[in-house]
Design an enzyme around this catalytic site. Structure first.
Site, PDB file in Angstrom:
ATOM      1  N   TYR A 440       0.823  -1.218   0.000  1.00  0.00           N
ATOM      2  CA  TYR A 440       0.000   0.000   0.000  1.00  0.00           C
ATOM      3  C   TYR A 440       0.858   1.270   0.000  1.00  0.00           C
ATOM      4  O   TYR A 440       2.049   1.206   0.224  1.00  0.00           O
ATOM      5  CB  TYR A 440      -1.077  -0.011   1.086  1.00  0.00           C
ATOM      6  CG  TYR A 440      -0.748  -0.139   2.546  1.00  0.00           C
ATOM      7  CD1 TYR A 440       0.515   0.024   3.062  1.00  0.00           C
ATOM      8  CD2 TYR A 440      -1.789  -0.405   3.439  1.00  0.00           C
ATOM      9  CE1 TYR A 440       0.747  -0.080   4.423  1.00  0.00           C
ATOM     10  CE2 TYR A 440      -1.564  -0.509   4.810  1.00  0.00           C
ATOM     11  CZ  TYR A 440      -0.290  -0.344   5.293  1.00  0.00           C
ATOM     12  OH  TYR A 440      -0.070  -0.440   6.625  1.00  0.00           O
ATOM     13  N   GLU A 441       0.200   2.370  -0.311  1.00  0.00           N
ATOM     14  CA  GLU A 441       0.918   3.653  -0.507  1.00  0.00           C
ATOM     15  C   GLU A 441       1.977   3.540  -1.602  1.00  0.00           C
ATOM     16  O   GLU A 441       2.995   4.216  -1.555  1.00  0.00           O
ATOM     17  CB  GLU A 441       1.550   4.132   0.809  1.00  0.00           C
ATOM     18  CG  GLU A 441       0.562   4.618   1.842  1.00  0.00           C
ATOM     19  CD  GLU A 441      -0.237   5.842   1.396  1.00  0.00           C
ATOM     20  OE1 GLU A 441       0.274   6.631   0.587  1.00  0.00           O
ATOM     21  OE2 GLU A 441      -1.379   5.980   1.841  1.00  0.00           O
TER      22      GLU A 441
END
Lengths: 606, 606
Positions: A440-441
């Site tokens: 994620y990110e």
């Protein structure tokens, strides 16, 4: 069964001895409240809260998970009470602006706090963590009314926030976003679409949730240039904060995931939910990017948190578990066997965890100062300069520290042997929980493209050169040719470090040249280049920590063992971890042909 | 959601073109039944069973897990029926002796079969897998009555078997075993103690389970020299196979684990359970060691299975998922984005998975021939020679392939992005399931000590020299200085390979010399040395596969794409994976001081 003690000695070593936070705070008059006394008190109180309230919910939260019941999400037992304690303690307000009810302390202290909460219980910490993203967005791009209504309550912790980007068809490639925003003519918009993977998207900790949503206006340009940003509360809200009916944001389900099970990952359906535009039309992505670096830094921190938690527990186990005898002769002849910490390979895993955790912390704490500089910049020029520094180092930290955090967690599991695979001990949970951090990110691959493609090739190496200059300045200053009283001992760190800096620049130039004739060179080299960069950057901080330790030892300090251990750990880093750069240097320069030449239809013959 | 097609083309390439299984089978008259027609039929039928019956139970088995109910274990839905089909198909008997009802086919074919069942459903495959260990033990050390009663029924699959070694206080360090065996005076023994981590220790697939148990006779010597081996059935059994009452072996609980959740891992309480001695008194460990190599080879296979399953599914996803555009320009302008397989880093992960899976398979299939040689050795000398070869290569395969299997599974998860973290897709399950493989049957650290300490230093490098001679013979035979028609193309593989062989020998000599003054050198270098060895050995097989592919292309074969792909994959291996040896060479030679100098009490200051 897991234990956690906040590493306050190590934190203070960094903020006092290595990075001189207090001198740095003095540069910004807004931060003058952040005195050593106050900071020490914060560290103690925060440690207490994390050790006593959050850690005990770490394994139970995983076991219980979040429960989805007809659109509602019930967080695990104790989560709500811990959140209330957090709010009552003023922790949500720590590093947010005074004028909206915050405590006005520096962002760097917010990161220290996040490290402790995140190590004790990452899943729990995601609820307040996502709020910070929403707060920062509203603070930077919201109008006064929006700040008054939403920001103050987010800072108080009365409500929490989310960032709603991903849709089923796209995560990285946000140009594919389909969610629609139709103007109602009264300044509001009807938002319709489905968002997935929304962390803290639905829960029972607060009565309202403020969603920051990417959506398209009618007739917006295609792709990334036609995306706007909206504030969409879960419940309809009056300007005085009174809650009305549901705002047609419903949680369709939550994901059944590998880990971070106590953090609700929601599918959110927006069905003519009423929202407000935040920031300019069609500039939604730019507005989001403002905070992408800090969000990514927060994810890099997850790697450090996992490394620390895994290390602390592995160390306890390695001292207790008795198995086999040391090859150099019995160490504890009175026991049936020696504790496994006598075995060199167990020590290698422990020391690897230790350098990841302490070296990673140093990388984060260094970068946190840049975040402070941005938030308090006096001019656009100052802000841009700090932004460039942050933009360069962030992808390195995000990808490198999450990859190494996973490595550390896996060493922890391994040190426990078969018991590491059993849930009860908690070690496998750390592996599962940290595994999301490389995804994620922005995945590791995306960070690597950002670093090599955007931050280095697009700027013609400017950020890399600036950073290299800083490191080489340090090297020159501490090496044999300088007046550094510890130069003789320091030179074994300085030499490989300065050599790797020269190579780093050279590789980037060679890749830039190659990329001119074949753009696939960038993607082909990027991840190895990033990991190489990570080892160099971490090497810089291990050298700095060693220098600080030598300086302290030259004084009449009491805790000499702490500083001696730091130097020995730096030795381990340079002898055992740093040589990983050798293979990376070789593979990053390999011809992309070996990756690209095989037709995708011929990759498998099943 | 996961799919699996048995890689029959790749398997046939190895057994026909690279390793000439049929010439090898002709050396052993017992194996003359194993003709190409029969083997092809077996491959087809086994593939069908695995793809259609076992794979569909892979994810459901994980979700449901095993259920513990008052001493009984209920396996997931469908497991019992699949086991019955397996027994009815004669699969349990494939590579076991004719005289006890087996089909008498070579062990190497048993491994091929295990690869397919294990890739389709590792947890399920563990039930028959553990039986093989019990069968081999009884076949080698049991008396005629034991073979008649137990072995025939294990081969039929009417009963299953286990290996009961581990106890709460010891896994690796079996000298600490406490379970007692008291003679009853009638040739039987009362076994009392607690065994943990017993795979397939309790289940509902069969009415009886035959436990092979390590225990101590009264007045047995302390440590590893006082351990004997016993057959202890779950149910009391008459010599005609009729089952009586419970034999006081009770399952106290099953473990809640990170993965392989459909495989029951039992705590077994033996409370005066009646057992029979198998093999000589106090020689239990030696008897077990006979099969440790094959058991470890079976675990090495788990790495290959995970790599294959992860690769197949990642490849499908990478061709389907649309995200971003190729940096070299749109590849599919008619679609909203390009499939992610156009991106070099995604390809790097896919190709890494591919070389692990195909290279690992080659390593296993090569070693399987040695297992055949042992089982059919005509003299002690022949058997010992083959045993030495197997003993040398086994720890390399076990540790290296399980570590790389985990790597491949993690690349698979990574290729799926955020979706890889969601259970539904199955990719995170592969990561969780394969994670046990570096732990059981001896951790990576234990394999590394076995390789460097026992197999190399204790034999003064004999096994390493023998193997190196074989590889250098191949290199000489295929290189520029030879009459090999493909020497020009082969030389880019031969050169780095032969150089690494020379270094490998040199490093081992240098480590041996260092170890004379400091035994910690062994443990300090061992894991890096083992991983180095793994890359060299895998390089040998990639070079062999490339050579075979060139030879086939020189003939008038049809599936030319297959052979061309093999050569391109070998190129990837040597350019992108093999350079990992560079860092390992450096770190394995580092001074143990950097690991050992830090006092254990100074490792942390929390």
């Amino acid at each position: 069964m897991l234990s956690y003690k906040a590493p306050v000695a190590d934190i203070k070593f960094l903020i006092e001895d290595v990075f001189n936070y207090y001198d740095h705070y003095k540069k910004h008059e807004e931060f003058e409240e952040a005195t050593p006394d106050l900071v020490d008190a914060i560290l103690q109180e925060c440690a207490k809260f994390c050790e006593n309230e959050l850690l005990p919910l770490y394994q139970s939260g995983d076991k219980e998970g979040c429960r989805f019941d007809n659109g509602k999400v019930i967080t695990p037992k104790g989560f709500k009470e811990a959140y209330q304690q957090y709010v009552d303690g003023g922790w949500s307000a720590l590093s947010h602006p005074l004028e909206h009810g915050g405590q006005g302390l520096p962002p760097s202290l917010g990161l220290v706090q996040s490290e402790m909460t995140g190590t004790a219980n990452w899943s729990w910490a995601m609820y307040p963590g996502l709020s910070h993203g929403a707060m920062n967005t509203i603070d930077a791009h919201g109008n006064d009314k929006q700040k008054e209504l939403y920001l103050t309550r987010l800072i108080q912790g009365t409500w929490t926030g989310t960032m709603c980007l991903t849709e089923p068809q796209c995560g990285t490639d946000l140009g594919q976003v389909k969610t629609k925003a139709e103007p109602n003519g009264d300044g509001t918009y009807n938002i319709t679409g489905t968002k997935i993977f929304i962390s803290a998207g639905e829960h029972d900790l607060t009565d309202n949730i403020i969603h920051i949503v990417l959506a398209r206006l009618p007739d917006a340009p295609k792709g990334t240039r036609g995306i706007s940003l909206f504030i969409v509360p879960k419940m309809k809200t009056s300007q005085d904060g009174t809650l009305g009916d549901s705002n047609n944001v419903t949680c369709g389900s939550i994901e059944d995931k590998m880990g971070i099970k106590a953090s609700a990952t929601a599918v959110l359906n927006f069905d003519n939910a009423v929202g407000e535009l935040i920031g300019p039309e069609n500039k939604g992505l730019e507005c989001m990017f403002t905070f992408m670096n800090t969000a990514r830094l927060g994810t890099a921190l997850q790697g450090v948190c996992a490394a620390e938690l895994a290390f602390q527990n592995s160390l306890i186990y390695a001292k207790e578990r008795l198995s086999m005898r040391s090859l150099t002769g019995k160490k504890y002849p009175e026991q049936v066997a020696d504790p496994i910490i006598v075995h060199p390979d167990v020590r290698k895993m422990l020391m690897t965890q230790k350098v990841i955790s302490e070296g990673g912390r140093a990388m984060i704490y260094y970068t946190a100062k840049i975040v402070d500089d941005i938030s308090m910049a006096k001019s656009d020029k100052e802000r841009e300069a700090a932004d460039d520094r942050l933009g360069f180092i962030t992808p390195i930290l995000k990808a490198f520290l999450t990859e190494l955090g996973s490595e550390s967690a896996n060493h922890g599991l391994q040190i426990f042997g078969g018991h590491g695979y059993i849930k009860e001990w908690g070690m496998e949970q750390i592996v599962r929980d940290v595994r999301i951090s490389t995804l994620y990110e922005g995945t590791t691959g995306i960070q690597a493209l950002d670093l090599l493609g955007r931050k280095i090739l697009l700027t013609r190496g400017k950020s890399l050169n600036d950073f290299s200059k800083e490191v080489l300045g340090f090297c020159k200053d501490k090496s044999l040719i300088s007046s550094n009283p510890h130069k003789r001992q320091m030179n074994r760190f300085i030499w490989p470090l300065s050599k790797s800096i020269a190579n780093w620049q050279q590789y980037s130039v060679r890749l830039a040249l190659k990329a001119k004739s074949d753009r696939d060179v960038v993607g082909s080299a990027s991840v190895d280049f990033l990991m190489y960069s990570g080892y160099v950057v971490m090497g810089y901080f291990w050298a700095q920590m060693a220098q600080s330790a030598y300086e302290k030892l030259a004084e009449d300090v009491e805790n000499r063992d702490f500083y001696r251990a730091k130097i020995k750990t730096a030795e381990f880093y340079f002898e055992r971890m740093f040589p990983r750069t050798k293979s990376l240097a070789k593979t990053m320069m390999a011809d992309p042909k070996s990756l690209m030449q095989l037709d995708q239809e011929l990759m498998s013959f099943v």
